[in-house]
Design an enzyme around this catalytic site. Structure first.
Site, short mmCIF file in Angstrom:
data_model
loop_
_atom_site.label_atom_id
_atom_site.label_comp_id
_atom_site.label_asym_id
_atom_site.label_seq_id
_atom_site.Cartn_x
_atom_site.Cartn_y
_atom_site.Cartn_z
N HIS A 189 24.44 32.30 -40.03
CA HIS A 189 25.49 31.45 -40.58
C HIS A 189 24.86 30.12 -40.95
O HIS A 189 23.98 29.64 -40.26
CB HIS A 189 26.60 31.24 -39.53
CG HIS A 189 27.87 30.73 -40.11
ND1 HIS A 189 28.09 29.40 -40.35
CD2 HIS A 189 28.98 31.39 -40.52
CE1 HIS A 189 29.29 29.27 -40.89
NE2 HIS A 189 29.85 30.45 -41.00
N ASP B 121 32.15 38.11 -38.93
CA ASP B 121 32.28 39.40 -39.60
C ASP B 121 31.64 40.55 -38.84
O ASP B 121 31.85 41.71 -39.18
CB ASP B 121 31.66 39.33 -41.00
CG ASP B 121 32.52 38.49 -41.92
OD1 ASP B 121 33.75 38.62 -41.83
OD2 ASP B 121 31.98 37.71 -42.70
N1 ACO Z 1 19.27 39.19 -41.52
C1 ACO Z 1 17.93 38.94 -41.61
N2 ACO Z 1 17.41 37.71 -41.85
C2 ACO Z 1 18.27 36.70 -42.02
C3 ACO Z 1 19.67 36.86 -41.94
C4 ACO Z 1 20.15 38.17 -41.69
N3 ACO Z 1 21.45 38.40 -41.60
N4 ACO Z 1 20.27 35.69 -42.15
C5 ACO Z 1 19.30 34.78 -42.35
N5 ACO Z 1 18.08 35.40 -42.27
C6 ACO Z 1 16.78 34.74 -42.36
C7 ACO Z 1 16.40 34.42 -43.79
O1 ACO Z 1 15.67 35.48 -44.40
C8 ACO Z 1 15.58 33.17 -43.60
O2 ACO Z 1 14.31 33.57 -43.14
P1 ACO Z 1 12.98 32.70 -43.55
O3 ACO Z 1 13.20 31.33 -42.98
O4 ACO Z 1 11.86 33.46 -42.96
O5 ACO Z 1 12.97 32.71 -45.06
C9 ACO Z 1 16.28 32.45 -42.45
O6 ACO Z 1 16.89 33.49 -41.69
C10 ACO Z 1 17.33 31.44 -42.90
O7 ACO Z 1 18.26 32.11 -43.73
P2 ACO Z 1 18.98 31.48 -45.00
O8 ACO Z 1 19.33 32.56 -45.96
O9 ACO Z 1 18.15 30.33 -45.51
O10 ACO Z 1 20.27 30.90 -44.31
P3 ACO Z 1 21.58 30.44 -45.06
O11 ACO Z 1 22.20 29.41 -44.24
O12 ACO Z 1 21.30 30.11 -46.49
O13 ACO Z 1 22.45 31.79 -45.11
C11 ACO Z 1 23.97 33.49 -44.55
C12 ACO Z 1 23.51 32.05 -44.27
C13 ACO Z 1 24.26 33.68 -46.06
C14 ACO Z 1 25.28 33.74 -43.81
C15 ACO Z 1 22.86 34.47 -44.08
O14 ACO Z 1 22.62 34.31 -42.71
C16 ACO Z 1 23.22 35.93 -44.40
O15 ACO Z 1 22.96 36.40 -45.53
N6 ACO Z 1 23.84 36.67 -43.42
C17 ACO Z 1 24.26 38.02 -43.65
C18 ACO Z 1 25.57 38.03 -44.45
C19 ACO Z 1 26.75 37.59 -43.62
O16 ACO Z 1 26.95 38.01 -42.49
N7 ACO Z 1 27.60 36.73 -44.21
C20 ACO Z 1 28.83 36.25 -43.56
C21 ACO Z 1 28.73 34.79 -43.23
S1 ACO Z 1 30.16 34.26 -42.34
C22 ACO Z 1 31.35 34.14 -43.50
O17 ACO Z 1 31.15 33.81 -44.63
C23 ACO Z 1 32.69 34.43 -43.11
#
Ligand code: ACO
Length: 432
Positions: free
Chosen positions: A308, A366
């Site tokens: 998140h 979620d």
């Molecule tokens: N699985 C694997 N790796 C992940 C995940 C994940 N679910 N989420 C983040 N990471 C990793 C990224 O690859 C990144 O790694 P790095 O630093 O080596 O490049 C690091 O963690 C940071 O991730 P970002 O994408 O920069 O984080 P951001 O804050 O932009 O994204 C998000 C947040 C979109 C929610 C992300 O965690 C994600 O895609 N999660 C899965 C989708 C999800 O569950 N969405 C629901 C969110 S809650 C809502 O909207 C109600």
């Protein structure tokens, strides 16, 4: 008292400005740098708003490090346990918990607006039989603004309030009609003599040919789900609603923009994606292979329902949902127990894996919410629609707060341009 400031110096010119530091009631202070361009000719660059507060707000507070979520100051755990969704709607919209009298008037007001204009109902027939419910929701909510000429003037607080009430009242009817259309059943009209959630369930699942059996456990689970999803400060869909609203567009069309944003799998679409992922993993023995893929940067697959932007700790909503998920699956005798077990094992393994620990990736709302919706017999492609029903109050409360701000200006982000500099047009005959 002297104002605390941050000094920003342009080292190319030596020119400095003092930017005031503004402190809220909770959370990090902010640097008010709105004079930066005027004084130094510079913009700030913060793609994805990672460190930018886009507005001041009194509605919802999140402490992502501690896993705290407050609506108007009240902890989400207390509201989930003791409140109802309509009461939370009142709280988010008007800032205080209602007295019994205020709640009665609010409930009656909602009840007066649950029906849809019959003209709007014709919209459904224009969609393909296999349209995604979110595509239908964007369209139908967008069309709503065409039906209420009596409340089009957003400079009138009564018009704004009427639109807010209409939205909260009609969203369950709109959502249930989408479900009925897609499964080929008759639309079920709202009943104003039962609770908001009970009415939503009967519109979703009753049929004209037999009496509907209410299930209190199912109703309670849905009520909590709606409360937990009601608002979440300046997320992508809410920011969309605010940005659209800053142009003084009608609130229903702004909310349609919010719904479109919510649809994406990185936002509200994740609840649907989590179930698809759990179904694909199928059994705990396949988890290690999937964990490897989630961590592999060459593989686009992410662990859905984890991570998140704000929570770097367990999402407090996920904790509540995990608890009711367990109870609901037991009591409803759902066939989804196996998926729940895969989810719990997946969570356990991910939370002990260095990749997820180092990046502070925890289950978000979620991760378990889809399991509840599935146990309630809500089809997978309707999950994000249910989220949108719940969030409609958050969107309209945030929109109302913004529209009441006497300093409201149209939102207009700037950019760092990296394209061509000025160049002359070349006639086609001379192009190489
Ligand atoms: N699985 C694997 N790796 C992940 C995940 C994940 N679910 N989420 C983040 N990471 C990793 C990224 O690859 C990144 O790694 P790095 O630093 O080596 O490049 C690091 O963690 C940071 O991730 P970002 O994408 O920069 O984080 P951001 O804050 O932009 O994204 C998000 C947040 C979109 C929610 C992300 O965690 C994600 O895609 N999660 C899965 C989708 C999800 O569950 N969405 C629901 C969110 S809650 C809502 O909207 C109600």
């Amino acid at each position: 008292m002297t104002q605390e400031t941050v000094t920003i110096t342009d080292n190319r010119t030596g020119k400095s400005i003092e930017c005031p530091i503004k402190t809220g009631t909770e959370g990090p202070a902010v640097i008010d740098c709105h004079t930066l361009y005027q004084e130094l000719g510079l913009f700030t660059l913060d793609p994805a708003f990672v460190t930018t507060a886009s507005c001041e707000s009194k509605i919802t507070f999140i402490d992502g490090d501690k896993g705290i979520l407050l609506y108007r100051g009240y902890p989400i755990e207390q509201l989930a346990k003791q409140s109802s969704y309509p009461e939370v709607c009142y709280l988010l919209l008007y800032g205080e918990l209602p007295t019994a009298k205020q709640m009665e008037a609010f409930t009656q007001n909602i009840c007066q607006h649950t029906l849809l204009h019959e003209g709007l109902v014709h919209f459904y027939k224009g969609f393909r039989h296999d349209a995604h419910p979110m595509a239908m929701l964007v369209g139908v909510v967008g069309a709503l603004s065409g039906y209420y000429p009596d409340a089009m003037d957003i400079s009138q607080p009564e018009h704004c309030n009427t639109s807010a009430i209409r939205l909260i009242a009609k969203m369950p009817t709109i959502a249930a009609n989408i479900h009925k259309y897609l499964v080929g059943q008759a639309y079920v009209y709202p009943r104003n003599d039962i609770s908001y959630v009970g009415n939503f369930m009967q519109m979703m699942f009753s049929v004209p040919s037999e009496p509907y059996q209410f299930n209190e456990t199912a109703n309670k689970a849905l009520e909590v789900m709606l409360i937990l999803h009601a608002d979440h400060e300046q997320n992508a869909s809410t920011s969309t609603v605010r940005l659209a609203g800053s142009s003084q567009a009608h609130p229903f069309s702004c909310v349609a923009g919010g719904i479109a944003t919510l649809w994406g799998p990185a936002h509200g679409g994740a609840n649907e994606a989590v179930i698809r992922m759990l179904q694909e993993i199928k059994t705990p023995k396949n988890i290690p292979e999937y964990i490897r893929r989630f961590k592999d940067k060459e593989d686009a697959t992410r662990l859905m329902g984890f991570g998140h932007r704000v929570y770097k700790n367990y999402d407090p909503r996920a904790k509540i949902i995990r608890g009711i998920c367990h109870d609901l699956l037991q009591e409803m005798g759902a066939t989804d127990q196996a998926l729940f077990e895969v989810a719990m094992e997946l969570e356990r393994i991910a939370l002990s894996d260095d990749y997820f620990i180092e990046r502070k990736l925890y289950p978000n709302v979620d991760f378990y919410s889809g399991l509840i919706l599935k146990a309630l017999d809500i089809p997978l492609n309707m999950f994000t629609v249910i989220f949108a029903v719940a969030r409609s109050v958050g969107w309209v409360a945030q929109w109302t707060e913004m529209i009441q701000d006497t300093h409201l200006k149209i939102g207009r982000p700037r950019q760092l341009y990296t394209g061509y500099q000025r160049r002359d047009y070349v006639p086609v005959s001379k192009r190489k």
